[in-house]
Design an enzyme around this catalytic site. Structure first.
Site, short mmCIF file in Angstrom:
data_model
loop_
_atom_site.label_atom_id
_atom_site.label_comp_id
_atom_site.label_asym_id
_atom_site.label_seq_id
_atom_site.Cartn_x
_atom_site.Cartn_y
_atom_site.Cartn_z
N ASP A 1 -11.26 2.63 3.70
CA ASP A 1 -11.61 1.22 3.49
C ASP A 1 -13.13 1.05 3.38
OD1 ASP A 1 -9.37 -0.43 3.25
OD2 ASP A 1 -9.01 -0.47 5.42
N LYS B 1 0.84 -1.20 0.00
CA LYS B 1 0.00 0.00 0.00
C LYS B 1 0.88 1.26 0.00
CE LYS B 1 -3.86 -2.41 2.06
NZ LYS B 1 -4.66 -2.78 3.23
N GLN C 1 -4.80 -1.69 9.44
CA GLN C 1 -4.68 -3.01 8.80
C GLN C 1 -5.30 -4.10 9.69
OE1 GLN C 1 -3.34 -3.51 5.62
NE2 GLN C 1 -4.21 -5.54 5.89
#
Ligand code: NDP
Length: 294
Positions: free
Chosen positions: A119, A52, A96
């Site tokens: 997200d 990422k 994460q």
């Protein structure tokens, strides 16, 4: 033989567009910024976070990593999130997952400002997807929609079957296909007659997490097949949920693993970060423009 949908090429094209948008924002003095939080030392999470960060750099997005040890307390993590929520130079925040044992992931996700939740896991953003009124789409299903578009898949009026009903892939995937006017069936581990249902699909999306689970008898001839799965086969090789060699002979188009959905997921994260930056500028502008006294 099926057309192989090249997720890397589609991803690259979209990343170039993202880079141009990010550069245009930076030229105006707003450098899009993503905070990436990782807790503990899960090797898979480490790889995802590194990928990422690399993708951010490629697209002109500033990324900042916050690496916390596994013995960090939930309160310490919440404090960090509150700090990042308040920072003007951070437009997107991702934590994460999975978090180490002892953390309540719902509490952590709920703490992220929905405007920075790139997200799209926050309940407010999840609700927005349901209502088809959203700022961000969850990255993997959004990436699948881009892949379908890339091969000019007609969605309206078609039968779509999604195998898997997770909150991050299966359910939002089904909603996006529904919003695009497909007639959608969601299957899961308790579904009876799975093979027959899959065989009716013009568009079949597999998000199960089991190697070679979708066999050729489950695929309607000419169907578009999207393989979200990321598994290891008996030799430790990365593979999807679909028996690729067999599916290739039946489907009209098919995503490979690797090189299909995977690259799109990160690309959609970058897109959401740039969108967040643009939205935050517009909101700030709207606040400044509001007449005094209102
Ligand atoms: P989950 O484990 O959360 O969900 C799996 C789903 O598959 C569940 O809904 C489960 O049903 C269903 N399922 C399991 N066994 C069967 C069966 N025998 N028949 C029908 N349905 C079944 O996984 P995720 O949704 O998070 O991920 C799915 C896959 O996609 C994984 O391989 C994951 O690694 C991959 N993935 C890939 C990404 C990418 O970027 N390429 C991103 C995210 C995920 P039930 O609900 O009844 O248990």
């Amino acid at each position: 033989m099926a057309v192989i949908i090249d997720g890397k090429a589609v991803s690259q094209r979209i990343r170039e567009e993202i880079r141009q948008e990010a550069d245009a924002l930076t030229a105006k003095g707003i450098h899009p910024g993503l905070a990436v939080i990782i807790v503990g030392d899960d090797p898979a999470s480490r790889i995802y976070v590194n990928n990422k960060k690399k993708a951010c750099a490629q697209c002109g997005i500033h990324s900042e990593e916050f690496s916390l040890s596994a013995d960090t307390t939930e309160n310490e993590l919440l404090e960090l999130i509150h700090t990042l929520n308040a920072r003007q130079d951070i437009n997107g925040i991702l934590c994460q997952l999975p978090l180490p044992r002892g953390f309540n992931e719902d509490v952590i996700i709920n703490a992220i400002d929905p405007k920075k939740d790139v997200d799209a896991f926050h309940p407010g953003n999840v609700g927005g997807i349901m209502l088809n009124k959203y700022s961000f789409l969850p990255c993997t299903p959004a990436g699948v929609m881009e892949l379908l578009k890339a091969v000019n898949t007609q969605i309206a009026g078609k039968r779509a079957v999604v195998v898997g009903r997770s909150n991050i892939v299966g359910k939002p995937m089904a909603l996006l296909l529904l919003h695009a006017d497909a007639t959608v069936t969601i299957c899961h581990s308790k579904t009876a007659g799975l093979t027959q249902i899959c065989r009716e699909a013009d568009i079949l999306v597999a998000a199960v997490g089991r190697a070679n689970f979708i066999t050729s008898d489950m695929i309607k001839p000419g169907a578009v097949v999207i393989d979200v799965g990321m598994n290891r086969d008996e030799n430790g090789k990365l593979c999807g949920d679909v028996d690729f060699a067999a599916a290739e002979k039946v489907a009209s188009a098919l995503t490979p693993v690797p090189g299909g959905v995977g690259p799109m997921t990160i690309t959609m994260l970058l897109k959401n970060t740039v969108t967040a930056a643009k939205n935050q500028i517009e909101n700030a502008g709207a606040r400044v423009a509001r007449p005094v006294g209102i």
